[in-house]
Design a protein around this motif. Structure first.
Motif, mmCIF file in Angstrom:
data_model
loop_
_atom_site.group_PDB
_atom_site.id
_atom_site.type_symbol
_atom_site.label_atom_id
_atom_site.label_comp_id
_atom_site.label_asym_id
_atom_site.label_seq_id
_atom_site.Cartn_x
_atom_site.Cartn_y
_atom_site.Cartn_z
ATOM 1 N N TRP A 59 0.814 -1.212 0.000
ATOM 2 C CA TRP A 59 0.000 0.000 0.000
ATOM 3 C C TRP A 59 0.853 1.270 0.000
ATOM 4 C CZ3 TRP A 59 -4.888 -1.253 -0.959
ATOM 5 C CH2 TRP A 59 -5.306 -2.535 -0.578
ATOM 6 N N GLY A 60 2.134 1.133 -0.409
ATOM 7 C CA GLY A 60 3.003 2.299 -0.511
ATOM 8 C C GLY A 60 3.460 2.854 0.822
ATOM 9 N N ALA A 61 3.288 2.089 1.896
ATOM 10 C CA ALA A 61 3.687 2.558 3.224
ATOM 11 C C ALA A 61 5.203 2.734 3.298
ATOM 12 C CB ALA A 61 3.228 1.567 4.286
ATOM 13 N N GLU A 62 5.653 3.667 4.120
ATOM 14 C CA GLU A 62 7.076 3.910 4.296
ATOM 15 C C GLU A 62 7.371 4.059 5.778
ATOM 16 O OE1 GLU A 62 8.719 7.023 1.918
ATOM 17 O OE2 GLU A 62 7.429 6.580 0.203
ATOM 18 N N PHE A 63 8.586 3.681 6.178
ATOM 19 C CA PHE A 63 8.993 3.887 7.563
ATOM 20 C C PHE A 63 10.511 3.994 7.630
ATOM 21 C CE2 PHE A 63 9.687 -0.605 7.056
ATOM 22 C CZ PHE A 63 10.747 -0.919 7.892
ATOM 23 N N GLY A 64 10.999 4.785 8.560
ATOM 24 C CA GLY A 64 12.424 4.821 8.853
ATOM 25 C C GLY A 64 13.333 5.443 7.810
ATOM 26 N N GLY A 65 12.791 6.130 6.813
ATOM 27 C CA GLY A 65 13.635 6.783 5.821
ATOM 28 C C GLY A 65 14.537 5.812 5.080
ATOM 29 N N LYS A 66 15.780 6.235 4.829
ATOM 30 C CA LYS A 66 16.729 5.403 4.086
ATOM 31 C C LYS A 66 17.090 4.137 4.843
ATOM 32 C CE LYS A 66 18.876 8.916 1.174
ATOM 33 N NZ LYS A 66 20.144 9.567 0.766
ATOM 34 N N ALA A 67 17.205 4.250 6.170
ATOM 35 C CA ALA A 67 17.537 3.073 6.979
ATOM 36 C C ALA A 67 16.412 2.041 6.887
ATOM 37 C CB ALA A 67 17.780 3.475 8.427
ATOM 38 N N GLY A 68 15.173 2.509 6.923
ATOM 39 C CA GLY A 68 14.026 1.614 6.809
ATOM 40 C C GLY A 68 13.971 0.940 5.458
ATOM 41 N N LYS A 69 14.282 1.712 4.417
ATOM 42 C CA LYS A 69 14.297 1.166 3.058
ATOM 43 C C LYS A 69 15.374 0.091 2.923
ATOM 44 C CE LYS A 69 14.019 0.830 -1.468
ATOM 45 N NZ LYS A 69 13.000 -0.029 -2.084
ATOM 46 N N LEU A 70 16.558 0.357 3.457
ATOM 47 C CA LEU A 70 17.656 -0.617 3.392
ATOM 48 C C LEU A 70 17.301 -1.873 4.168
ATOM 49 C CD1 LEU A 70 20.521 -1.280 2.474
ATOM 50 C CD2 LEU A 70 21.358 -0.171 4.569
ATOM 51 N N PHE A 71 16.708 -1.698 5.353
ATOM 52 C CA PHE A 71 16.295 -2.850 6.154
ATOM 53 C C PHE A 71 15.276 -3.698 5.406
ATOM 54 C CE2 PHE A 71 13.099 -4.712 8.973
ATOM 55 C CZ PHE A 71 13.892 -5.562 9.732
ATOM 56 N N LEU A 72 14.306 -3.029 4.774
ATOM 57 C CA LEU A 72 13.261 -3.741 4.038
ATOM 58 C C LEU A 72 13.858 -4.558 2.900
ATOM 59 C CD1 LEU A 72 10.256 -4.263 3.366
ATOM 60 C CD2 LEU A 72 10.309 -2.179 1.979
ATOM 61 N N THR A 73 14.795 -3.975 2.151
ATOM 62 C CA THR A 73 15.402 -4.684 1.022
ATOM 63 C C THR A 73 16.212 -5.874 1.497
ATOM 64 O OG1 THR A 73 15.495 -2.615 -0.231
ATOM 65 C CG2 THR A 73 16.878 -4.422 -1.003
ATOM 66 N N ILE A 74 16.998 -5.688 2.564
ATOM 67 C CA ILE A 74 17.805 -6.797 3.095
ATOM 68 C C ILE A 74 16.901 -7.889 3.635
ATOM 69 C CG2 ILE A 74 19.438 -7.447 4.915
ATOM 70 C CD1 ILE A 74 20.740 -4.675 4.495
ATOM 71 N N PHE A 75 15.824 -7.493 4.325
ATOM 72 C CA PHE A 75 14.865 -8.480 4.837
ATOM 73 C C PHE A 75 14.279 -9.298 3.697
ATOM 74 C CE2 PHE A 75 10.411 -9.579 5.621
ATOM 75 C CZ PHE A 75 10.546 -10.413 6.718
ATOM 76 N N ARG A 76 13.951 -8.628 2.593
ATOM 77 C CA ARG A 76 13.388 -9.336 1.445
ATOM 78 C C ARG A 76 14.384 -10.331 0.848
ATOM 79 N NH1 ARG A 76 9.930 -4.944 -2.064
ATOM 80 N NH2 ARG A 76 7.957 -5.375 -1.042
ATOM 81 N N LEU A 77 15.652 -9.976 0.848
ATOM 82 C CA LEU A 77 16.675 -10.889 0.324
ATOM 83 C C LEU A 77 16.747 -12.153 1.171
ATOM 84 C CD1 LEU A 77 19.448 -8.310 -0.636
ATOM 85 C CD2 LEU A 77 18.080 -9.703 -2.206
ATOM 86 N N PHE A 78 16.663 -11.996 2.489
ATOM 87 C CA PHE A 78 16.640 -13.170 3.370
ATOM 88 C C PHE A 78 15.362 -13.973 3.152
ATOM 89 C CE2 PHE A 78 19.901 -10.917 5.881
ATOM 90 C CZ PHE A 78 20.776 -11.972 6.112
ATOM 91 N N ALA A 79 14.238 -13.267 3.004
ATOM 92 C CA ALA A 79 12.951 -13.941 2.809
ATOM 93 C C ALA A 79 12.945 -14.747 1.510
ATOM 94 C CB ALA A 79 11.811 -12.914 2.802
ATOM 95 N N ILE A 80 13.496 -14.180 0.439
ATOM 96 C CA ILE A 80 13.498 -14.882 -0.845
ATOM 97 C C ILE A 80 14.381 -16.115 -0.776
ATOM 98 C CG2 ILE A 80 15.409 -13.685 -1.999
ATOM 99 C CD1 ILE A 80 12.167 -14.276 -3.778
ATOM 100 N N THR A 81 15.439 -16.060 0.039
ATOM 101 C CA THR A 81 16.296 -17.232 0.243
ATOM 102 C C THR A 81 15.499 -18.345 0.914
ATOM 103 O OG1 THR A 81 18.242 -15.814 0.463
ATOM 104 C CG2 THR A 81 18.443 -18.068 1.283
ATOM 105 N N GLY A 82 14.706 -17.975 1.924
ATOM 106 C CA GLY A 82 13.870 -18.958 2.604
ATOM 107 C C GLY A 82 12.808 -19.543 1.695
ATOM 108 N N ILE A 83 12.190 -18.693 0.863
ATOM 109 C CA ILE A 83 11.169 -19.174 -0.077
ATOM 110 C C ILE A 83 11.795 -20.106 -1.106
ATOM 111 C CG2 ILE A 83 9.495 -18.479 -1.841
ATOM 112 C CD1 ILE A 83 9.253 -15.798 -0.274
ATOM 113 N N GLY A 84 12.999 -19.758 -1.557
ATOM 114 C CA GLY A 84 13.710 -20.613 -2.513
ATOM 115 C C GLY A 84 14.023 -21.978 -1.925
#
Length: 198
Positions: A50-75
């Motif tokens: 829904w386009g939500a944002e949090f934590g500015g650049k740090a939040g964006k970086l955390f979200l991307t890194i979290f997704r990389l870990f998540a995709i590893t688990g899904i794989g």
């Protein structure tokens, strides 16, 4: 595994081709009405639902890194499910979820380094000398919009009565559709894909 890879590659191709086309041919916010209930509307977001944002650049970086870990688990889940010869619906569902997550990760990780603008007054250029961001700080491209009904809600509805409302007002992409379809398959066919051991 071949069927799973076919689904993943197909979804990724459709997702990325549609995003790159929209990004390099539409002004930010531009809309094309296909039908009254279906429009192509170009927007971008930092990748949260829904386009939500949090934590500015740090939040964006955390979200991307979290997704990389998540995709590893899904794989890994997909790999083990194939090895165990799990139900076909489960394999298809995980493949769709994996492909959708990967599609949005590609935007988040790379788009900031290959496009010269996240929108604005100019149409973006692919592989620009002056990209708009850095690695891990790209924005996710969305374009599918289905405003099936717009109007004022009945006054008797608590809190929202009499206010303007649009169903369905989310704007999303092919990757989001793949994820939602995969999750939907898991919910609808829950008993088949996760049978109880006797």
């Amino acid at each position: 595994m071949k069927k799973a890879l076919f689904i993943i590659v197909l979804v990724l191709l459709i997702d990325q081709i549609s995003k790159i086309y929209i990004k390099t041919n539409f002004f930010y916010g531009e809309e094309v009405v296909v039908f009254d209930w279906f429009r192509i509307h170009f927007i971008e977001n930092n990748g949260m639902a829904w386009g939500a944002e949090f934590g500015g650049k740090a939040g964006k970086l955390f979200l991307t890194i979290f997704r990389l870990f998540a995709i590893t688990g899904i794989g890994y889940w997909l790999y083990t499910s194939v090895k165990k010869k799990a139900h076909t619906i489960l394999i298809v569902a995980i493949s769709l979820i994996f492909a959708g997550a990967m599609g949005n990760i590609i935007d988040s990780v790379f788009y900031g380094t290959i496009f010269n603008t996240p929108g604005g007054l100019n149409i973006a250029t692919l592989f620009s000398d002056k990209p708009y961001g850095k690695l891990f700080f790209g924005k996710v491209v969305d374009m599918l919009y289905f405003p099936m009904w717009s109007g004022n809600l009945p006054s008797w509805i608590p809190f929202y009565g009499g206010k303007p409302f649009t169903f369905f007002n989310a704007i999303f992409n092919v990757a989001d559709t793949a994820i939602s379809t995969g999750v939907g398959l898991l919910i609808v066919f829950n008993k088949k894909v996760f049978p109880k051991e006797v």
